[in-house]
Design a protein around this motif. Structure first.
Motif, PDB file in Angstrom:
ATOM      1  N   HIS A   7       0.837  -1.189   0.000  1.00  0.00           N
ATOM      2  CA  HIS A   7       0.000   0.000   0.000  1.00  0.00           C
ATOM      3  C   HIS A   7       0.883   1.255   0.000  1.00  0.00           C
ATOM      4  O   HIS A   7       0.707   2.166  -0.820  1.00  0.00           O
ATOM      5  CB  HIS A   7      -0.888  -0.061   1.261  1.00  0.00           C
ATOM      6  N   ASP A   8       1.894   1.255   0.889  1.00  0.00           N
ATOM      7  CA  ASP A   8       2.795   2.414   0.980  1.00  0.00           C
ATOM      8  C   ASP A   8       3.610   2.573  -0.304  1.00  0.00           C
ATOM      9  O   ASP A   8       3.804   3.690  -0.793  1.00  0.00           O
ATOM     10  CB  ASP A   8       3.768   2.245   2.168  1.00  0.00           C
ATOM     11  N   ARG A  25       1.513   3.899  -3.151  1.00  0.00           N
ATOM     12  CA  ARG A  25       1.260   5.337  -2.958  1.00  0.00           C
ATOM     13  C   ARG A  25       2.455   6.183  -3.349  1.00  0.00           C
ATOM     14  O   ARG A  25       2.313   7.331  -3.770  1.00  0.00           O
ATOM     15  CB  ARG A  25       0.879   5.621  -1.509  1.00  0.00           C
TER      16      ARG A  25
END
Ligand code: SF4
Length: 490
Positions: free
Chosen positions: A128-129, A132
């Motif tokens: 997820h990080d 992003r």
């Protein structure tokens, strides 16, 4: 995506095996042989990557090692004296091909191929990080997070970048990586999944081998040197072998289920013969849960060593009351619903003349969903057994594994839903007993399980997970458990 096998959906599935060869003329062919010996660790896909000093080559496909690497043409393409390979258990279908390992990426430092056994338990959060901040993932494999962490690391050398990446991941990993500067093998700081090192030829200038199990060293004629230690990185480069220990030292927690079921009985795991340990577990079971019967019968093949141990300890005769067909492959066409219930007989059949009128104790390694146990008990009754008792060479499997073993969610684990008496009723046995957790530790040479500092990961029996389960504890993401279950591990 978790899949079940129509004829044996009552086992946990090891998801992967890894093998690497550094410095041999037929490196890829040796990897194919090694993967063949590790086929029990994953039967749904296999891949090999090689490096010829200039270029990386690879071949990956769904299916068994023998079917994928039996062509001279394919083996000729896998040039070079350095090669790594991977077998995996995963979902079938075209979309799975992108997850078949070794995964490969072009990094700033050059080509990088990685083969992973284990599961990163904070991969969803890391991914997820990374997404992003601009990373573009090619697969749904947790292993790919390691590649992106290496690619985005601010450190200078590839080794430092790799260490930086590993310091951010949690969970279980035994990795073999092929790079332009050489081969890196490493094990997570707890050593959850196994990894061993072997050698062919002289210490100086010979071939170095890494494998999930010693049995794969045997098949290529390599001598077992030692286990890769928990938290150790072994780098083979420029004719030298260097060991690095970049992590804070911790007490190791290797997977206890390797001894119960996953590893081949002819392997040595954590210094112990798997066959000897399984026999000792059967002996413990006989001490803890004796039963007055005529015959001890293994549920083949995985229950056989424990049944020998049970018979030797109890003094009861050991007999092959269930015969297993070795020709039921995982690729067998799935029958329609009308005959699906007959599937168990394709794999196991009662040895009727032996068991008719007899009181039996069946020995199996574990019960996961209970469906196969139920069918086998019924099969023995249909064959005329007077009594059918069941003894299990592991404690009840009550919790899911998040370290690279394909476990059903808890709602599908029989022991998580029912008491032992309810389980007995479900499988319709005359009695049912499991070896105790302390009995399992005794079979491994320990006095008992140290509650404060257990020697092994035994979380699927105790719920005592040795690492944070970050992805699961992100409560604001209610679908995490489903995501984890669906993610294709290595
Ligand atoms: Fe092994 Fe169970 Fe731990 Fe998974 S949870 S690593 S199967 S002992």
């Amino acid at each position: 995506m978790i899949t079940t096998h129509p004829f044996n959906d009552d086992k946990l599935r090891e998801e992967c095996g890894v093998f690497g060869v550094a410095g041999a003329i037929d490196a890829a062919a040796m990897v194919a042989l090694g993967l063949h010996a590790l086929q029990h660790r994953g039967q749904e896909a296999a891949g090999i990557s090689s490096f010829d000093g200039t270029t990386f080559h690879d071949h990956k496909a769904l299916g068994l090692v023998a079917g994928n690497f039996d062509s001279e043409e394919i083996m000729r393409l896998l040039k070079g004296e350095w090669a790594i390979g991977h077998v995996r258990y995963a979902t079938t279908g075209e979309t799975a091909l992108r997850n078949v390992q070794p995964l490969y990426a072009e990094l700033a430092s050059g080509g990088f191929a990685i083969a992973h056994n284990g599961n990163i338990s904070n991969a969803v959060k890391l991914r997820h990080d990374l997404v992003r901040s601009g990373s573009i993932f090619q697969s749904t494999s947790d292993t790919e997070t390691i590649i992106h962490l290496v690619a985005t690391s601010r450190y200078r050398t590839l080794l430092d970048k790799f260490i930086d990446a590993l310091k951010q991941v949690e969970g279980a990993y035994s990795l073999i990586c092929l790079t332009e500067m050489g081969m890196i093998a490493c094990r997570d700081p707890l050593g959850i999944r196994p990894l061993v090192m072997g050698r062919i030829g002289p210490e100086d200038g010979g071939t170095v081998i890494f494998a999930s199990e010693t049995v794969a060293l045997d098949i290529v004629g390599a001598e077992f040197v030692r286990s890769v230690e928990p938290g150790e990185l072994v780098v083979v480069s420029g004719g030298e072998i260097r060991s690095h220990r970049p992590f804070q030292q911790k007490a190791s927690r290797p997977c206890i289920f390797e001894h119960v079921y996953f590893s081949r009985p002819d392997s040595i795991v954590d210094g112990s013969s798997v066959y000897t340990v399984r026999k000792a577990i059967g002996g413990q079971l006989a001490i803890e849960s004796p039963v007055d019967v005529d015959l001890v019968i293994p549920v083949p093949d995985s229950g056989t060593p424990a049944a020998i141990g049970y018979a030797q300890q109890s003094g009861l005769p050991f007999e092959l009351g269930i015969i297993r067909s070795h020709y039921v492959g995982r690729t067998f066409i799935q029958p329609g619903d009308g005959v699906r219930h007959l599937g168990v007989k394709l794999k196991h059949n009662a040895n009727r003349p032996l068991v008719t009128g007899k009181k039996l104790v069946l020995i199996d390694d574990s019960i996961v969903r209970g469906t196969t146990s139920l069918k086998i008990v019924q099969m023995m009754r249909d064959a005329g057994a007077a009594e059918v008792h069941m003894r299990i060479a592991s404690p009840p499997t009550m919790h899911s594994c998040f370290y690279g073993v394909n476990t059903p969610e808890r709602s599908k684990l029989l022991a998580a839903q029912k008491s032992i008496e309810e389980m007995r009723q479900f499988i319709q046995a005359d009695s049912l007993a499991f070896v105790s957790i302390n009995g399992l530790y005794r079979a491994l040479g320990e006095a008992s399980r140290e509650e404060e500092a257990p020697r092994y990961c035994d979380a699927c029996f105790t719920g005592d997970y040795p690492t944070p389960l970050t992805d699961l504890s992100e409560r604001e993401q209610p679908n995490q458990l489903m995501l984890l279950a669906e993610r294709v591990g290595g």
